[in-house]
Design a protein around this motif. Sequence first.
Motif, PDB file in Angstrom:
ATOM      1  N   ARG A   1       0.836  -1.211   0.000  1.00 42.91           N
ATOM      2  CA  ARG A   1       0.000   0.000   0.000  1.00 42.91           C
ATOM      3  C   ARG A   1       0.866   1.255   0.000  1.00 42.91           C
ATOM      4  NH1 ARG A   1      -5.296  -0.309   2.079  1.00 42.91           N
ATOM      5  NH2 ARG A   1      -6.495   1.551   1.504  1.00 42.91           N
ATOM      6  N   GLN A   2       0.505   2.223  -0.857  1.00 42.28           N
ATOM      7  CA  GLN A   2       1.197   3.507  -0.911  1.00 42.28           C
ATOM      8  C   GLN A   2       0.669   4.421   0.194  1.00 42.28           C
ATOM      9  OE1 GLN A   2       0.971   5.466  -4.705  1.00 42.28           O
ATOM     10  NE2 GLN A   2       2.011   7.324  -4.002  1.00 42.28           N
ATOM     11  N   ASP A   3       1.501   5.363   0.605  1.00 42.31           N
ATOM     12  CA  ASP A   3       1.071   6.382   1.557  1.00 42.31           C
ATOM     13  C   ASP A   3       0.428   7.541   0.774  1.00 42.31           C
ATOM     14  OD1 ASP A   3       1.324   8.873   3.266  1.00 42.31           O
ATOM     15  OD2 ASP A   3       2.098   7.364   4.677  1.00 42.31           O
ATOM     16  N   ASP A   4      -0.721   8.009   1.268  1.00 37.67           N
ATOM     17  CA  ASP A   4      -1.497   9.026   0.553  1.00 37.67           C
ATOM     18  C   ASP A   4      -0.789  10.375   0.496  1.00 37.67           C
ATOM     19  OD1 ASP A   4      -4.273   9.370  -0.652  1.00 37.67           O
ATOM     20  OD2 ASP A   4      -4.186  11.088   0.726  1.00 37.67           O
ATOM     21  N   ARG A   5       0.147  10.647   1.420  1.00 35.54           N
ATOM     22  CA  ARG A   5       0.812  11.949   1.459  1.00 35.54           C
ATOM     23  C   ARG A   5       1.692  12.196   0.246  1.00 35.54           C
ATOM     24  NH1 ARG A   5       3.322  11.152   7.362  1.00 35.54           N
ATOM     25  NH2 ARG A   5       3.451   9.040   6.478  1.00 35.54           N
ATOM     26  N   PHE A   6       2.088  11.108  -0.426  1.00 32.35           N
ATOM     27  CA  PHE A   6       3.018  11.251  -1.547  1.00 32.35           C
ATOM     28  C   PHE A   6       2.348  10.983  -2.901  1.00 32.35           C
ATOM     29  CE2 PHE A   6       5.437  10.352   2.233  1.00 32.35           C
ATOM     30  CZ  PHE A   6       6.493  11.244   2.159  1.00 32.35           C
TER      31      PHE A   6
END
Length: 436
Positions: A415-420
């Motif tokens: 899962r990717q982090d939404d901040r980036f």
Amino acid sequence: MLTKFQNHISQNLPFLNGRKLLLATSGGIDSMVLLELCLQAKLDVRAAHCNFQLRGDESDEDEKFVKLQCEKKDVLLFVNRFDTRKFAENLKLSIQVVARNLRYDWFNTLLINNDYDYILTAHHLDDSLETFLINFTRASGLDGLTGIPQQNGNIIRPLLPFSREEIETFAKENKIEWREDSSNASDKYLRNKLRHEVIPILKELNPSLLSSFESTISNLQQAQTMVDDASRIVYRKVVEDIDFQKRIHLTELMQLPNYLAYLYQWLEPFGFSDWSSIKDLVKAQSGKQIHSQKHTLLKDRNELIVFPKQKTGESEHFMIEEGKREVKFPLKITFCNVSDISDQATNTIFADEAKLQYPLQIRKWQEGDVFYPFGMEGSKKLSKYFKDEKFSLLDKSETWLLCSDDQIVWVIGERQDDRFRVTKQTTKIIQIQLEE
């Protein structure tokens, strides 16, 4: 004995004919008789002698004797001297184990370097009986009671059907010379104690002991074949091979009678031997584990998971400098700039490069880590994410993170982090991909 030997080769080891054979030659009666039998049977044989330098002048005299005999018989001879005690001291292993490893490592090197086919050793029926009794006195499974195998890879033992008495008779009739190893007279070793004290009593009780033993070994070997067949059938239903892991599904396994016997078959090759602890582990709570020298056996919910131990001293943090387009360790990851976003997959993310602070870092997850899952509002503890996604203990231990200034950019492969994430304001998109 020659006729019996030729018949044995013809019926059971026909592949030795016409092959290049390397005979382990100590100078003792067994190897000197095997050398003579091979020559009389017209097998293509050469000799190899190990001088372990453990008995001073006696070891050197053995070497000289073997050289002389091979010269007389016009047999090519290889000789190697080992500082066995020094090897044992450095490796912190017993002299017997080190000598065996040195011997077979060198034999295999000779095979490879000279394009030879097989190694012959002079183990015979009495040796097999002694091995059976040694294993019998210890905690051994069925495989430890099947005697010495006639073939183990490229190692062949052509004298296994022959007794020590037959070998001695052939040596005397053919005026074969040999050297006595003085250590064979000592009862310091278990094998010698069995040979000198126990087996003579058994032969007195049963004069046909060796014949009976041969039949017993044959029966046990057939039983072992049946066990192996059954084990393979059950394995396909119960065990899942995933990368370097073996996952044993306990729900299916414990429906079987004698399920511990299957565990023994599957786990023994990985060096596990504490069967009492393994029995307890089956019904233990998640997280419990036991270890062999190179592997870990972990209880995780309804599974037992076997996996290699991580090498000690292995770094848990890896830096990625700006401009680097590929890393190969601990994972293979590529970086490239793209003009737009394609469909995302678990092995690929697209990030706003302006939000990244170099050097990036790949590290293992830590308790207390928090990230902002892509597509969700707010933050989430990584431990809670693992729980929701039903990660096993092993899955968690093998999870890597890609971080920027210690902020999670990507739970790699998950899962990717939404901040980036890429937004309408993004001017430079970087694609980060985990390669298989």
